[in-house]
Design an enzyme around this catalytic site. Structure first.
Site, PDB file in Angstrom:
ATOM      1  N   LYS A 123      -5.812 -21.656   8.865  1.00  0.00           N
ATOM      2  CA  LYS A 123      -7.240 -21.825   9.167  1.00  0.00           C
ATOM      3  C   LYS A 123      -7.962 -20.562   8.765  1.00  0.00           C
ATOM      4  O   LYS A 123      -7.368 -19.468   8.751  1.00  0.00           O
ATOM      5  CB  LYS A 123      -7.465 -22.062  10.668  1.00  0.00           C
ATOM      6  CG  LYS A 123      -8.785 -22.749  10.974  1.00  0.00           C
ATOM      7  CD  LYS A 123      -8.716 -24.234  10.715  1.00  0.00           C
ATOM      8  CE  LYS A 123     -10.002 -24.954  11.008  1.00  0.00           C
ATOM      9  NZ  LYS A 123      -9.810 -26.420  10.982  1.00  0.00           N
TER      10      LYS A 123
HETATM   11  P1  NAD Z   1     -19.991 -30.154  11.003  1.00  0.00           P
HETATM   12  O1  NAD Z   1     -20.466 -28.777  10.806  1.00  0.00           O
HETATM   13  O2  NAD Z   1     -20.178 -31.134   9.893  1.00  0.00           O
HETATM   14  O3  NAD Z   1     -20.667 -30.765  12.331  1.00  0.00           O
HETATM   15  C1  NAD Z   1     -20.604 -30.157  13.570  1.00  0.00           C
HETATM   16  C2  NAD Z   1     -21.533 -30.912  14.511  1.00  0.00           C
HETATM   17  O4  NAD Z   1     -21.399 -30.371  15.826  1.00  0.00           O
HETATM   18  C3  NAD Z   1     -23.014 -30.790  14.149  1.00  0.00           C
HETATM   19  O5  NAD Z   1     -23.658 -32.022  14.375  1.00  0.00           O
HETATM   20  C4  NAD Z   1     -23.527 -29.754  15.141  1.00  0.00           C
HETATM   21  O6  NAD Z   1     -24.902 -29.900  15.430  1.00  0.00           O
HETATM   22  C5  NAD Z   1     -22.691 -30.087  16.356  1.00  0.00           C
HETATM   23  N1  NAD Z   1     -22.611 -28.990  17.301  1.00  0.00           N
HETATM   24  C6  NAD Z   1     -22.433 -27.666  17.047  1.00  0.00           C
HETATM   25  N2  NAD Z   1     -22.444 -26.968  18.207  1.00  0.00           N
HETATM   26  C7  NAD Z   1     -22.612 -27.876  19.188  1.00  0.00           C
HETATM   27  C8  NAD Z   1     -22.704 -27.785  20.588  1.00  0.00           C
HETATM   28  N3  NAD Z   1     -22.610 -26.605  21.212  1.00  0.00           N
HETATM   29  N4  NAD Z   1     -22.877 -28.925  21.290  1.00  0.00           N
HETATM   30  C9  NAD Z   1     -22.963 -30.117  20.680  1.00  0.00           C
HETATM   31  N5  NAD Z   1     -22.889 -30.269  19.351  1.00  0.00           N
HETATM   32  C10 NAD Z   1     -22.719 -29.157  18.620  1.00  0.00           C
HETATM   33  O7  NAD Z   1     -18.449 -30.051  11.412  1.00  0.00           O
HETATM   34  P2  NAD Z   1     -17.305 -31.157  11.267  1.00  0.00           P
HETATM   35  O8  NAD Z   1     -16.606 -30.930   9.989  1.00  0.00           O
HETATM   36  O9  NAD Z   1     -17.871 -32.485  11.611  1.00  0.00           O
HETATM   37  O10 NAD Z   1     -16.308 -30.678  12.418  1.00  0.00           O
HETATM   38  C11 NAD Z   1     -16.478 -31.027  13.791  1.00  0.00           C
HETATM   39  C12 NAD Z   1     -15.170 -30.832  14.520  1.00  0.00           C
HETATM   40  O11 NAD Z   1     -14.145 -31.627  13.888  1.00  0.00           O
HETATM   41  C13 NAD Z   1     -14.621 -29.414  14.520  1.00  0.00           C
HETATM   42  O12 NAD Z   1     -13.913 -29.197  15.728  1.00  0.00           O
HETATM   43  C14 NAD Z   1     -13.651 -29.412  13.356  1.00  0.00           C
HETATM   44  O13 NAD Z   1     -12.669 -28.399  13.475  1.00  0.00           O
HETATM   45  C15 NAD Z   1     -13.064 -30.799  13.515  1.00  0.00           C
HETATM   46  N6  NAD Z   1     -12.426 -31.332  12.315  1.00  0.00           N
HETATM   47  C16 NAD Z   1     -13.113 -31.462  11.137  1.00  0.00           C
HETATM   48  C17 NAD Z   1     -12.465 -32.016  10.041  1.00  0.00           C
HETATM   49  C18 NAD Z   1     -13.178 -32.272   8.738  1.00  0.00           C
HETATM   50  O14 NAD Z   1     -12.575 -32.885   7.846  1.00  0.00           O
HETATM   51  N7  NAD Z   1     -14.431 -31.874   8.570  1.00  0.00           N
HETATM   52  C19 NAD Z   1     -11.122 -32.393  10.125  1.00  0.00           C
HETATM   53  C20 NAD Z   1     -10.460 -32.261  11.346  1.00  0.00           C
HETATM   54  C21 NAD Z   1     -11.126 -31.732  12.437  1.00  0.00           C
END
Ligand code: NAD
Length: 433
Positions: A123
C-alpha cells in the site's frame, strides 16, 4: 525491538518493532491473532506474518503553483510477498500515516490470499489534501512520489493501483514516470489505468461490482432477497457509487447515501444515476434535490437491510455500534468496523461481510489487468465480469464453509483462509539465509 501485538496477552508471539504502530495496525493485529490462534500457528510464522517486510518513508518536495515549495511525506509499505509481487493502492489524504498504510498493506496481503490472486500485500499513500491542490500540483506530487520509490516498484516487485482520492489519471502519471526512469513503456507496473493506456475493461467498476455480488450472496445467506431490500451507503466515490448503482440494478432500494460533507435519505429510493451526475458536478452528494438531508452518523443508525460503509477506516466503533440497525454490513471500505464494534454487532446477529472479502473485486480485476498487460492481449468486458463473478463467488463460498467449520464469524473465517494460504507457501519457500 519488539512490536506490541497485544499488551494483555503474553501468549501472542511478538514480531519486530514497527515504527508508526498505531490503532489501525493494532486493529488488524487483533483480527489476525484471533484467526492465528484457531489455526494454532507456529510462533515463528506468527512473528513473520505480523511484521511488515519493508516500510519506505519519503519526502516529496513539490513546487506549488504559487511558486512556493511544499514538502509532502509519502509512504510505501510492502507487507508480505510470499504469494507474489506486492499489490496495493496509493491514497492521497491528509490523514495518511505510516500506521494506516501498514495496516492497509497487511489487509491487502490477506485480501489477495482470500481472493486467490498471486500477489502479496502493499500500500502507498501521501499525506496531502488533494481538494486544495491544482491538477498540475497533483501531477508534480505524483511524479515526485513515484521517483522517490521507483527502485522499489515494478511489474514483478510491487504494483500500485488507485485508492482514496487517486484515479486512472494518477495511475497514468505513475506509469509514465516509472517508464521514463526505466527507459521502456511498462504498463504492468500499475493497474487501474485508463483503457487507452492498457487499463482493463471493467476494472473501474470491479470493486463495487464485487461488493454488490457479495451483498446479494450475504442477503441470501441471511434469509432475505435483494429485491426491494433497503440499502444505505456511506461514501460515494468509486466504491460507494458503483456499489449503489449495481445494487439498485439488482433490485435493491438505495434509501440513503452520505459522503464527507453530508447526504440524503429517501425511503422511496434514490435515483442513483442522477446522484452520480450530481456528485460529479458538485464533488459531494450533499444538497442532492431529493428526500431529506442526512448526516453520516444518522446513516449508520438507519433502519436499513444492508449497510455498505465505503469511505474510510474506523467508522463503526464501540461508540456507535449499538445504534446500528442493519441486518447485513458489507464492508466496501477497508477497516470501517473496529474489532470491538465487530464483536458487539456479531453478538447481536448482524452478518458482517469483511473488507478482505467484500472489496476484493478491485484487486481481482487488477490481477486481470496485469495479466492482460503482460500478454499484450485484452479481454472483452463480459469476460472480465464473468471471471470476476466466479472468483468472488468462490471466495465467498470458501469463507462461509470455513466459518461453519470453525463456528466463527465471516471475518475470522476469511483470516483463517488467508493466513493458512500465506503460511503454507511460507513453509514451502523456507527461510532465506
Ligand atoms: P474515493 O476517493 O473514490 O471515495 C471516497 C468517498 O468517501 C468519497 O465519496 C468521500 O466523500 C467519502 N468520504 C471521505 N471521508 C469521509 C468521511 N469522513 N465520512 C463519510 N464519507 C467520507 O475512494 P474509493 O476508491 O471509493 O475508496 C473507498 C474505500 O474503499 C477506501 O477504504 C478504500 O481503501 C477502499 N477500497 C477501494 C478500492 C478501489 O478499487 N478503489 C478497492 C478496495 C477497497
Amino acid at each position: 525491538m519488539v512490536v506490541c501485538l497485544s499488551d494483555s496477552d503474553a501468549s501472542v508471539p511478538r514480531g519486530t518493532e514497527l515504527p508508526g504502530h498505531g490503532a489501525t495496525f493494532g486493529a488488524m493485529l487483533e483480527e489476525f491473532n484471533t484467526a492465528a490462534r484457531l489455526l494454532d500457528l507456529e510462533p515463528g510464522l506468527w512473528k513473520v506474518l505480523t511484521s511488515p517486510k519493508r516500510q519506505i518513508v519519503v519526502s516529496c518536495p513539490v513546487e506549488m503553483d504559487s511558486g512556493e515549495t511544499e514538502v509532502f511525506t509519502g509512504y510505501r509499505v510492502q507487507y508480505n510477498i510470499a504469494l507474489g509481487p506486492a499489490k496495493g493502492g496509493i491514497r492521497f489524504h491528509p490523514a495518511v500515516t505510516l500506521d494506516e498504510v501498514t495496516a492497509l498493506a497487511a489487509w491487502m496481503t490477506w485480501k489477495c490470499a482470500v481472493a486467490q490472486v498471486p500477489f502479496g500485500g502493499g500500500k502507498g499513500g501521501v499525506a496531502c489534501d488533494p481538494t486544495r491542490m491544482s491538477r498540475r500540483e497533483l501531477e508534480r506530487l505524483t511524479r515526485r512520489y513515484v521517483a522517490e520509490i521507483v527502485d522499489a516498484i515494478g511489474p514483478d516487485k510491487d504494483i500500485p493501483a488507485p485508492d482514496v482520492n487517486t484515479n486512472d489519471q494518477v495511475m497514468a502519471w505513475v506509469m509514465d514516470t516509472y517508464s521514463m526512469h526505466t527507459g521502456a513503456t511498462a504498463t504492468a507496473v500499475v493497474t487501474g489505468k485508463p483503457l487507452e493506456l492498457g487499463g482493463s475493461a471493467g476494472r473501474r467498476e470491479a470493486t463495487g461490482r464485487g461488493v454488490s455480488i457479495v451483498a446479494r450472496e450475504a442477503a441470501r445467506h441471511a434469509g432475505f432477497s435483494l429485491d426491494g431490500a433497503r440499502v444505505a451507503v456511506q461514501g460515494f466515490g468509486n466504491v460507494g457509487s458503483v456499489s449503489a448503482r449495481l445494487l439498485r440494478r439488482m433490485g435493491a432500494r438505495v434509501v440513503a447515501v452520505t459522503d464527507w460533507k453530508g447526504g440524503v435519505y429517501d425511503e422511496g429510493g434514490l435515483d442513483v444515476d442522477a446522484m452520480i451526475e450530481y456528485a460529479r458536478q458538485n464533488q459531494t452528494v450533499d444538497g442532492f434535490p431529493a428526500g431529506r438531508p442526512l448526516s453520516n452518523e444518522a446513516l449508520l443508525s438507519l433502519d436499513a437491510d444492508i449497510l455498505v460503509p465505503a469511505a474510510l477506516e474506523n467508522q463503526i466503533t464501540s461508540k456507535n455500534a449499538a445504534g446500528v440497525r442493519a441486518r447485513v454490513i458489507v464492508e466496501g471500505a477497508n477497516g470501517p468496523t473496529t474489532p470491538e464494534a465487530h464483536r458487539q454487532l456479531h453478538e447481536r446477529g448482524v452478518l458482517i461481510v469483511p473488507d478482505i472479502l467484500a472489496n476484493a473485486g478491485g484487486v481481482t480485476a487488477s490481477y486481470f489487468e496485469w495479466v492482460q498487460n503482460r500478454h499484450g492481449y485484452f479481454w472483452p468486458e463480459e469476460d472480465v465480469n464473468e471471471r470476476l463473478e466466479a472468483k468472488m463467488m468462490a471466495a465467498f463460498e470458501t469463507v462461509v464453509k470455513t466459518a461453519r467449520r470453525y463456528r466463527v464469524d465471516l471475518r475470522t473465517a476469511a483470516y483463517v483462509v488467508a493466513i493458512d494460504r500465506v503460511a503454507t507457501v511460507t513453509r514451502m519457500r523456507g527461510m532465506y539465509a
